[in-house]
Write a protein that holds these residues in place. Structure first.
Motif, short mmCIF file in Angstrom:
data_model
loop_
_atom_site.label_atom_id
_atom_site.label_comp_id
_atom_site.label_asym_id
_atom_site.label_seq_id
_atom_site.Cartn_x
_atom_site.Cartn_y
_atom_site.Cartn_z
N UNK A 87 3.30 -8.23 -12.43
CA UNK A 87 4.58 -8.87 -12.14
C UNK A 87 4.70 -9.33 -10.69
N UNK A 88 4.22 -8.54 -9.74
CA UNK A 88 4.32 -8.93 -8.33
C UNK A 88 3.54 -10.21 -8.07
N UNK A 89 2.35 -10.34 -8.65
CA UNK A 89 1.54 -11.55 -8.48
C UNK A 89 2.23 -12.74 -9.14
N UNK A 90 2.78 -12.55 -10.34
CA UNK A 90 3.48 -13.63 -11.02
C UNK A 90 4.67 -14.11 -10.19
N UNK A 91 5.43 -13.18 -9.63
CA UNK A 91 6.58 -13.57 -8.81
C UNK A 91 6.14 -14.25 -7.51
N UNK A 92 5.01 -13.80 -6.95
CA UNK A 92 4.47 -14.47 -5.76
C UNK A 92 4.11 -15.91 -6.05
N UNK A 93 3.47 -16.14 -7.20
CA UNK A 93 3.14 -17.51 -7.59
C UNK A 93 4.41 -18.32 -7.88
N UNK A 94 5.41 -17.67 -8.44
CA UNK A 94 6.68 -18.35 -8.71
C UNK A 94 7.32 -18.84 -7.41
N UNK A 118 7.52 -8.95 -1.94
CA UNK A 118 7.97 -8.63 -3.28
C UNK A 118 7.54 -7.22 -3.65
N UNK A 119 8.51 -6.45 -4.11
CA UNK A 119 8.22 -5.13 -4.65
C UNK A 119 8.69 -5.08 -6.09
N UNK A 128 12.65 -3.71 -11.98
CA UNK A 128 13.43 -3.78 -10.74
C UNK A 128 12.60 -4.52 -9.72
N UNK A 129 13.16 -5.59 -9.18
CA UNK A 129 12.45 -6.43 -8.22
C UNK A 129 13.18 -6.32 -6.88
N UNK A 130 12.45 -6.08 -5.81
CA UNK A 130 13.02 -6.03 -4.46
C UNK A 130 12.43 -7.19 -3.66
N UNK A 131 13.31 -8.00 -3.06
CA UNK A 131 12.88 -9.16 -2.28
C UNK A 131 13.47 -9.08 -0.88
N UNK A 159 12.22 -9.49 -23.32
CA UNK A 159 13.43 -8.75 -23.65
C UNK A 159 13.82 -7.70 -22.63
N UNK A 160 13.03 -7.51 -21.60
CA UNK A 160 13.32 -6.49 -20.60
C UNK A 160 14.50 -6.89 -19.73
N UNK A 161 15.31 -5.91 -19.36
CA UNK A 161 16.38 -6.14 -18.40
C UNK A 161 15.75 -6.20 -17.01
N UNK A 162 16.20 -7.13 -16.19
CA UNK A 162 15.66 -7.32 -14.84
C UNK A 162 16.80 -7.19 -13.84
N UNK A 163 16.57 -6.39 -12.80
CA UNK A 163 17.51 -6.26 -11.70
C UNK A 163 16.80 -6.70 -10.43
N UNK A 164 17.43 -7.58 -9.66
CA UNK A 164 16.83 -8.10 -8.44
C UNK A 164 17.69 -7.69 -7.25
N UNK A 165 17.07 -7.00 -6.30
CA UNK A 165 17.75 -6.58 -5.08
C UNK A 165 17.24 -7.42 -3.92
#
Length: 178
Positions: A87-94, A118-119, A128-131, A159-165
């Protein structure tokens, strides 16, 4: 004569009420939507979500591939500098935005175009994503880009719930709406 007119006027209404022989039924559960394997054999890929310029800011999935090739290192995997890793790599590419082919296809990103720390923490409650950037002012398409990419990196059904801080607060928990 008047009786014939009344019957003539009631006949179409009677046929309409009868429904032409179509009976009412209960709701039929058809199950989950189909999931298709999109990566061809010999390739690894991850799904990122970008905004389509042609469909009123709708978020669209894009598969980024890592191809098997002889690269001299013995790993056989080439993907820019490093292979994709969760997930961290995918978000980095995003956050890096769409590549040239994706831009040529009319895709764009509404996320800030800069290097982001990105955490990612995966738990029973979701992702849970920390930016290290502000998140509360993000547009809805930008939020969906984050939610869908993070959820897709965790499970194939998004279907996962995602929380971004972020540095200014928290968005979510929310689910991918695509």
């Amino acid at each position: 004569m008047r009786r014939g007119r009344v019957l003539g006027a009631l006949l179409p209404l009677t046929l309409l009420a009868a429904g032409c022989g179509i009976r009412a039924t209960e709701v039929v559960e058809a199950g989950e939507p189909a999931i298709v394997q999109v990566a061809p054999a010999g390739q690894l890929g991850m799904v990122l979500y970008f905004v389509s310029s042609s469909t009123a800011s709708r978020v669209m999935p894009v598969v980024r591939y890592a191809e098997w090739a002889e690269n001299g290192s013995g790993s056989g995997l080439t993907y820019g500098e490093k292979p994709p890793a969760g997930a961290a790599k995918a978000l980095g590419l995003l956050f890096a935005g769409p590549n040239r082919a994706e831009r040529d296809a009319g895709l764009r990103s509404e996320l800030p175009d800069r290097r982001i720390k990105i955490g990612v923490e995966l738990s029973a409650q979701g992702v849970r994503v920390a930016l290290n950037t502000q998140v509360t002012g993000l547009s809805e398409p930008a939020r969906q880009q984050l939610f869908c990419t993070a959820a897709q990196a965790r499970t194939a059904d998004r279907g996962e719930a995602v929380t971004v801080t972020g540095t200014d607060g928290v968005i979510g928990p929310a689910r991918c709406a695509v």
